[in-house]
Design an enzyme around this catalytic site. Structure first.
Site, PDB file in Angstrom:
ATOM      1  N   ARG A 101       0.836  -1.204   0.000  1.00  0.00           N
ATOM      2  CA  ARG A 101       0.000   0.000   0.000  1.00  0.00           C
ATOM      3  C   ARG A 101       0.866   1.247   0.000  1.00  0.00           C
ATOM      4  O   ARG A 101       1.941   1.284   0.588  1.00  0.00           O
ATOM      5  CB  ARG A 101      -0.887   0.016   1.241  1.00  0.00           C
ATOM      6  CG  ARG A 101      -1.729   1.292   1.337  1.00  0.00           C
ATOM      7  CD  ARG A 101      -2.578   1.322   2.573  1.00  0.00           C
ATOM      8  NE  ARG A 101      -1.790   1.653   3.747  1.00  0.00           N
ATOM      9  CZ  ARG A 101      -2.290   1.690   4.972  1.00  0.00           C
ATOM     10  NH1 ARG A 101      -3.548   1.399   5.200  1.00  0.00           N
ATOM     11  NH2 ARG A 101      -1.518   2.001   5.980  1.00  0.00           N
ATOM     12  N   CYS A 103       0.099   5.559   0.638  1.00  0.00           N
ATOM     13  CA  CYS A 103      -0.900   6.534   1.070  1.00  0.00           C
ATOM     14  C   CYS A 103      -0.297   7.917   0.870  1.00  0.00           C
ATOM     15  O   CYS A 103       0.805   8.183   1.356  1.00  0.00           O
ATOM     16  CB  CYS A 103      -1.279   6.324   2.530  1.00  0.00           C
ATOM     17  SG  CYS A 103      -2.544   7.488   3.096  1.00  0.00           S
TER      18      CYS A 103
END
Length: 124
Positions: A101, A103
């Site tokens: 991930r 962000c």
């Protein structure tokens, strides 16, 4: 290539598709907190993030993928101070399986959304 389209998620609001399957990989377009009817969800970051995940569920399912097959997620948030709240909702969907991930805080998102998420997943 196969374009993915489902009425269970908001229609694209520009010249793009909800996602594309290439070979056995699904690439979603970014999902913002619009309902399937195209109405922006009102509420705080958690409410908006829940709607984004409902949209992702719909496009993943239409593509023959699932949260368990997500390889990479990219999260765009308007305010990094909302990271913990977004992460709390994110953890409801990715608790056992934890994809890669990123962000990033951004200046502005479409329709002034507070969050947008896109994923890459294996098609089952």
């Amino acid at each position: 290539m196969k374009a993915i389209q489902t009425n269970q998620a908001p229609a694209a609001i520009g010249p793009y598709s909800q996602g594309i399957v290439v070979n056995n990989l699904f690439y979603s377009s970014g999902q913002i907190p619009l309902t399937a009817e195209g109405t922006m969800v009102t509420g705080d970051i958690k409410v908006q993030t829940q709607q984004v995940f409902q949209n992702l569920q719909a496009v993943l399912s239409e593509a023959g993928a699932a949260f368990e097959t997500v390889i990479k997620a990219t999260v765009f948030i308007k305010d990094m101070n909302d990271f913990a709240a977004v992460n709390e909702v994110y953890g409801e969907y990715f608790n056992v399986h934890k994809p890669a991930r990123s962000c990033v805080e951004v200046a502005r998102l479409p329709k002034d959304a507070l969050v947008e998420i896109e994923v890459v997943a294996l098609v089952k």
